[in-house]
Structure formats: structure tokens, C-alpha cells
Design an enzyme around this catalytic site. Structure first.
Site, mmCIF file in Angstrom:
data_model
loop_
_atom_site.group_PDB
_atom_site.id
_atom_site.type_symbol
_atom_site.label_atom_id
_atom_site.label_comp_id
_atom_site.label_asym_id
_atom_site.label_seq_id
_atom_site.Cartn_x
_atom_site.Cartn_y
_atom_site.Cartn_z
ATOM 1 N N THR A 1 50.243 54.561 41.741
ATOM 2 C CA THR A 1 51.621 54.197 41.445
ATOM 3 C C THR A 1 51.676 53.541 39.730
ATOM 4 O O THR A 1 51.246 52.097 39.768
ATOM 5 C CB THR A 1 52.858 54.366 42.164
ATOM 6 N N CYS B 1 54.389 20.758 43.604
ATOM 7 C CA CYS B 1 54.297 22.686 44.839
ATOM 8 C C CYS B 1 55.332 21.867 46.483
ATOM 9 O O CYS B 1 54.646 21.512 47.743
ATOM 10 C CB CYS B 1 53.735 23.321 45.900
ATOM 11 N N TYR C 1 48.065 52.110 45.230
ATOM 12 C CA TYR C 1 48.400 52.808 45.831
ATOM 13 C C TYR C 1 48.550 54.179 44.465
ATOM 14 O O TYR C 1 49.477 55.510 44.649
ATOM 15 C CB TYR C 1 50.558 52.408 45.605
#
Length: 482
Positions: free
Chosen positions: A379, A121, A377
Site C-alpha cells: 500500500t 536520549c 503491505y
């Protein structure tokens, strides 16, 4: 506070006082421009800017972070979709790197370099190389791990195993670090090091999983070539830089090949599983069998079909044994031993051990785990008032299953019902070989879902991975102590 574009966030590269671009050329000044478009290669920049601009709490968080750190990195700007988590993440990372603790500041950043380098990385390596030098670290250490103090070199083996095969860590590994005479670690120092290693292994997963771009002022974040009409010039194609542009175009969105019933099908499975769970409960024998089956199958999930990337000298010099990885384990057909959470858990054992030897850090980490795991949330794509707890638990437990960690009260048959193959490939790649993550893999799962939901998935992945690594390391430390 309005979020500026990536280029404008770095004042050193956007001074307009010299006049026109032509004037600057005449003065011999080379003008850099960003290679990437926004903080992420996978997520349109305008979506991130819009979320940041709408959230007043985020404005205050950014202001506080900027005051503390002096900058806002692209990782934080992608986490902006989930401000509650971001606040906990920044608080924890700040404590680990800058507050009072067992390790000196330059050791902390060097350990961050070692951990990030295990997954090639370069983004995180570059960040902590700069920080290491800023706090007075010896530049010679950056020429390779063999140039660092023997004490840090001795940490290399633990870093390697933690990153790729944490189930192999034993109390003997711990004893070697604590009983090496003048190069020995104290228990408190080792706990600090282990937390840093697991934090940056996991953060490397997030960096690749969300396609984080380097900032314009960092290596790989800018070019001095002029933009072409098509958005990139032929030299970009020749050296491979064209990839950072093509992900933003319509061609990168392959969602059109998938039927639009994906979300509805997943919601229906959730409903059916809830009904079955209420009606019929699997026996302990069935749960054990399903766990072993899922664990075996997770070994067969390939991380990526792309060609293997070779570590560059700039990254690989920070660690030893570059060929060591998770894939070698699965290729040899060996089995991950089962780790029973009922015998050693974060809540009952790991948390208290960390807090005792490195005060307050256990609390900070636990808060971050809890926020990631419980964040919702209600959702799912375009649907509202959805209970996603079963799905979040399936993702978390699948990651732990890949590391051999079993929850005796969980029915692992739910995982195959809720996580399809493309999603499993993405999860395994981001968690086990994040450097192989591609934009196509990111696009191929949950094609109707929002980018914020995919970022949420990544938060679950990195926290579940960090907890898995910590469980193995802390269990070994506990066994050494007893």
C-alpha cells in the site's frame, strides 16, 4: 486484552481506592498526571490504541512481553503498527539484555546508558538507569563515566566514533581495547558491547524520530500541576512543557499547505523508474559517478535549522567529548571514504563473525534486518497493490550512502527521483542527529501518508543505521583478527 490509556497503564499512579480527588488533597497526597498524551508526541493516541485493539496476534505478543519484562514501554506501543517487526525486535532485545552472554547484566545496561547518552536520549538513559540499579549495579557509576570501571571508560572512544563517524574506526581502536592488560576486553565481550552500542544508538533514533513520550512513572513523564481549561497552565509554557500538548492539536498538522498530488507524483516516478530500468541500464562508471555525487550532496543536507540543544548534566555525564558529532565532520569539508559492500558485507562476513563469537545473536539481528527491509503491505497512502520495493531500497541505500557505503549494482540516481528534500532532511536528522528531530519535520514529509507508514520509515532508518555501524566495527575487528 484492551490497551488502556497511558495514565492507566501505570497502576502505581491510578489507584482510586482513596476516594475523590478532594479527599486525596486533604490527605496531602500529590496526584501526578501525564505530561504527554499517549506513547508519542507525533501520533494521536487513539490511532495506536485502535491498532492494538484490533490485532489478536498483538494481544498475545503484549501478554508475553508483559510477562517477560513486567511492563510495556512506549517504544513497543508505537511499534504496534508492525507486529511482525515488533516480535523480532523484542526477542532480540530480550536476548541481548537478559539471556546468557559474555557480559554481566549490569554492564549491558550501563553500555545502553552510554550509547543513548551520545544522542542525549534521556528516555533510554532513564530506562536503563533503573534497570542497571535493579540488577545490582553500583549507583556510584551513575555519577559519571569517570566513576565506572576503567574497562567501561575505555569503551568511550569506540562509543563516540560508532555513534557519529563510524568510518573512522580502525583495527587500532580494536587493539587498544583487547590489549589493555587487566582492563582488556575479550573478543566475545567486545562483540556483545558493539551490538549493544549500535542497538541503542539506533533506538535513540527511533525514540526521537517517532516522538516517544516518557512513561508517566519516569522522569519527565508526569507533573503534579492541575490541568487547566486550555489543556496546560501558564507554568508549562514558562518551562517549555507546552510542546507536548500542542503537537496533538490541529495546528500541528501542516499537511493542508501541500497539494494533494504528492502520492500520485511519487507513484508516477516509481513507474517511470521501473520502465527506464527495464529499458536502459547505467554503466558501472555512471553508477560510481552517481554514488559519489549523492554522497557529496548528502553532506550538504542540514539536519535541522533549530537551535542546537545542549546536553543536560544528567545525560552528558555518561559520556565524554560532548562536542563530537557528525556535523563537525561535514562542516570541515572532509569526505567520507567509500566502503564497498562487495568487499565486506553483513551477509557474507559480519553475520558469521557475530554468530561465531556471540552464538544466535547474528541470526536474531539478521532476521530483524530482513523484516525491516522486506516489510510491505503493498500500500501507499490510500492506494493498494503497490510495489514499494524500489522506494524501500532507495531509503536504505541513501542512509548507507551517508555513511559512505556503496552497493555497486545500485543506480544512485534513483534516490533523487524518489526522496525529496524535506524527506532527506528528516532522514539525515533522525539518523545522524536524532536529538534535533522536531514534530514539524515529522509532519513535513509524506504529508498524505499514514502514521503507520512513517513508523515503517523509522524502522528502515534504525536498521540501516545499525547495519552501517556494525559493518565498520566488524570490519575493523576482522582486520585485527587477520
Amino acid at each position: 486484552m484492551q490497551l488502556a490509556s497511558t495514565a492507566n497503564r501505570t497502576s502505581g499512579f491510578c489507584c482510586n481506592h482513596c476516594g475523590s480527588q478532594q479527599c486525596r488533597k486533604e490527605l496531602g497526597i500529590r496526584i501526578p498526571r501525564p505530561l504527554g498524551q499517549g506513547p508519542s508526541r507525533f501520533i494521536p493516541e487513539m490511532e495506536i490504541i485502535q491498532v492494538s485493539a484490533e490485532d489478536t496476534h498483538m494481544h498475545a505478543l503484549f501478554a508475553e512481553s508483559f510477562t517477560t519484562l513486567g511492563h510495556l514501554d512506549n517504544i513497543a506501543l508505537v511499534m504496534v503498527f508492525h507486529p511482525q517487526y515488533l516480535e523480532s525486535f523484542l526477542k532480540t532485545q530480550h536476548y541481548l539484555l537478559q539471556m546468557d552472554g559474555p557480559l554481566p547484566l549490569h554492564y549491558r545496561h550501563y553500555i545502553g546508558i552510554m550509547a543513548a547518552a551520545r544522542h542525549q536520549c534521556s528516555y533510554l538513559v532513564n530506562v536503563h538507569v533503573n534497570c542497571f540499579l535493579h540488577v545490582g549495579g553500583d549507583p556510584k557509576w551513575l555519577n559519571g563515566l569517570e566513576n565506572a570501571p576503567q574497562k567501561l571508560q575505555n569503551l568511550g572512544e569506540l562509543n563516540k566514533i560508532l555513534a557519529h563517524r563510524p568510518w573512522l574506526i580502525t583495527k587500532e581502536h580494536i587493539e587498544q581495547l583487547l590489549k589493555t592488560e587487566e582492563h582488556s576486553w575479550s573478543l566475545a565481550e567486545l562483540i556483545h558491547a558493539v551490538v549493544l552500542l549500535t542497538h541503542y544508538h539506533s533506538l535513540a533514533s527511533f525514540t526521537f524520530g517517532c516522538g516517544i513520550n516518557p512513561e508517566i512513572h519516569c522522569d519527565g513523564g508526569h507533573t503534579f500541576r492541575p490541568p487547566s481549561v486550555s489543556g496546560y497552565c501558564i507554568c508549562d509554557i514558562a518551562n517549555g512543557n507546552h510542546g507536548v500538548y500542542e503537537t496533538q492539536g490541529p495546528a500541528a498538522n501542516i499537511a493542508t499547505t501541500e497539494p494533494f498530488c504528492e502520492v500520485e507524483a511519487l507513484m508516477e516516478k516509481l513507474k517511470q523508474l521501473q520502465e527506464c530500468r527495464d529499458d536502459v541500464k547505467a554503466s558501472q562508471e555512471e553508477k560510481a559517478t552517481r554514488f559519489e555525487k549523492e554522497k557529496r550532496e548528502s553532506m550538504l543536507v542540514c539536519c535541522s535549522e533549530d537551535e542546537e540543544s545542549v546536553p543536560t548534566r544528567d545525560v552528558s555525564r555518561h559520556f565524554e567529548d560532548t562536542s563530537y558529532g557528525y556535523k563537525d565532520f561535514s562542516r570541515h569539508g572532509m569526505q567520507v571514504p567509500t566502503f564497498h559492500v562487495q568487499d565486506y558485507s553483513w551477509e557474507d562476513h559480519g553475520y558469521s563473525l557475530v554468530n561465531r563469537l556471540y552464538p544466535d545473536v547474528g541470526q536474531l539481528i539478521d532476521e530483524k534486518f530482513q523484516i525491516a527491509y522486506n516489510l510491505t503491505y503493498n500500500t501507499m497512502a490510500m492506494h493498494k497493490d503497490v510495489d514499494t520495493s524500489m522506494l524501500r531500497r532507495a531509503i536504505w541505500n541513501y542512509i548507507h550512502c551517508m555513511f559512505g557505503i556503496r552497493y555497486d549494482d545500485y543506480d544512485y540516481g534513483e534516490i533523487n527521483q524518489l526522496l525529496d528534500r524535506s524527506f532527506k532532511i528528516y532522514i539525515k536528522t533522525v539518523v545522524c542527529a536524532p536529538e534535533k528531530t522536531t514534530n514539524r519535520m515529522y509532519d513535513s514529509f509524506w504529508r498524505q501518508f499514514k502514521h503507520s507508514e512513517k513508523v515503517h520509515v523509522n524502522l528502515l532508518l534504525i536498521e540501516a543505521r545499525m547495519q552501517a555501524e556494525l559493518l565498520y566495527a566488524l570490519r575493523a575487528i576482522t582486520r585485527y583478527m587477520t
